[in-house]
Design an enzyme around this catalytic site. Structure first.
Site, PDB file in Angstrom:
ATOM      1  N   HIS A   1      -8.180  -1.099   6.276  1.00 29.46           N
ATOM      2  CA  HIS A   1      -8.340  -2.421   6.898  1.00 29.46           C
ATOM      3  C   HIS A   1      -9.001  -3.358   5.893  1.00 29.46           C
ATOM      4  O   HIS A   1      -9.978  -2.983   5.238  1.00 29.46           O
ATOM      5  CB  HIS A   1      -9.186  -2.294   8.165  1.00 29.46           C
TER       6      HIS A   1
ATOM      7  N   ASN B   1       0.838  -1.214   0.000  1.00 29.45           N
ATOM      8  CA  ASN B   1       0.000   0.000   0.000  1.00 29.45           C
ATOM      9  C   ASN B   1       0.868   1.257   0.000  1.00 29.45           C
ATOM     10  O   ASN B   1       0.558   2.223  -0.704  1.00 29.45           O
ATOM     11  CB  ASN B   1      -0.936   0.002   1.212  1.00 29.45           C
TER      12      ASN B   1
ATOM     13  N   LEU C   1      -1.602   0.067  17.936  1.00 21.63           N
ATOM     14  CA  LEU C   1      -2.626   1.068  18.232  1.00 21.63           C
ATOM     15  C   LEU C   1      -1.977   2.446  18.387  1.00 21.63           C
ATOM     16  O   LEU C   1      -0.907   2.570  18.968  1.00 21.63           O
ATOM     17  CB  LEU C   1      -3.352   0.723  19.543  1.00 21.63           C
ATOM     18  N   ILE C   2      -2.639   3.461  17.869  1.00 20.19           N
ATOM     19  CA  ILE C   2      -2.151   4.836  18.032  1.00 20.19           C
ATOM     20  C   ILE C   2      -2.596   5.328  19.419  1.00 20.19           C
ATOM     21  O   ILE C   2      -3.764   5.199  19.789  1.00 20.19           O
ATOM     22  CB  ILE C   2      -2.732   5.747  16.932  1.00 20.19           C
TER      23      ILE C   2
ATOM     24  N   MET D   1       0.829  -2.151  12.459  1.00 22.71           N
ATOM     25  CA  MET D   1       0.115  -3.064  13.344  1.00 22.71           C
ATOM     26  C   MET D   1       0.273  -2.695  14.821  1.00 22.71           C
ATOM     27  O   MET D   1       0.722  -3.499  15.636  1.00 22.71           O
ATOM     28  CB  MET D   1       0.587  -4.499  13.085  1.00 22.71           C
TER      29      MET D   1
ATOM     30  N   LYS E   1       4.659   3.756  25.841  1.00 27.05           N
ATOM     31  CA  LYS E   1       4.095   4.229  24.572  1.00 27.05           C
ATOM     32  C   LYS E   1       4.204   5.744  24.425  1.00 27.05           C
ATOM     33  O   LYS E   1       4.443   6.255  23.336  1.00 27.05           O
ATOM     34  CB  LYS E   1       2.627   3.795  24.496  1.00 27.05           C
TER      35      LYS E   1
END
Ligand code: GAR
Length: 189
Positions: free
Chosen positions: A108, A13, A91-92, A89, A64
């Protein structure tokens, strides 16, 4: 102002977005690739396409927030306006979500809210459903949640194998995602 792409894997992509942005001469260019994974194939694509790339490994940070603060520094230095997730892959977290409110987008390989998380194509194929597809959506704090921008259904035919069906999904992704991003960066969405 420009676009950053986040990716963890192969980067097909990423490549289609970069190629389309150059072909159509978008007002905002893809000015960096960020990956969280050492040795990700997407790094080779970035080299080949001459897109500056950054590996920021979460393992090098205590949490994080520290990881995303390091990313934020790079994004601010490069004057990034949009974050495009393309097989990223992870999570933000609040640090990036807050700074880039409404300007983080994900793709997705299912018709959300069905089949979230990893291996969505395999999940749909194994269920088995007759139709799955591709979703592009704004990112919020959840996994593959957030307001949906575009969806394209892709039928699972009798004679499809996981491989042929995956190729159909990828073909849709590679045309849909650049088109949606173009509309976002030119203010049409
Ligand atoms: C794509 O199919 C994308 O939709 C999916 O990862 C693949 C990355 O492929 N993303 C997710 O599953 C997000 N939950 P690529 O590295 O070849 O672009």
């Amino acid at each position: 102002m420009s676009i950053a792409i986040f990716a963890s894997g192969s980067g097909t992509n990423f490549e289609s977005i970069v190629n389309q942005s150059r072909k159509d001469n978008w007002p905002q260019s893809v000015s960096l690739l960020l990956t969280d994974r050492e040795g990700a194939k997407v790094l080779d694509r970035a080299d080949r396409l001459d897109v500056p790339h950054y590996l920021v490994s979460p393992k090098s940070f205590p949490n994080k927030e520290a990881y995303e603060s390091a990313i934020l520094e790079v994004l601010e230095e490069k004057k990034i306006e949009w974050i495009i997730l393309a097989g990223y892959m992870r999570l933000i977290g609040p640090t990036l979500l807050h700074r880039f409110k409404g300007r983080i987008v994900n793709i997705h390989p299912s018709l959300l809210p069905a089949f979230v998380g990893k291996n969505a194509i395999e999940q749909a194929f194994a269920y088995p459903v007759k139709v799955s597809g591709v979703t592009v959506h704004f990112v919020d704090e959840g996994m593959d949640t957030g307001p949906i921008i575009a969806q394209v259904p892709v039928a699972i035919e009798e004679n499809d194998t996981l491989m042929t069906y995956t190729k159909k999904i990828q073909a849709v992704e590679h045309s849909l995602y650049p088109e949606v991003i173009k509309q976002l960066v030119t203010g049409r969405i």
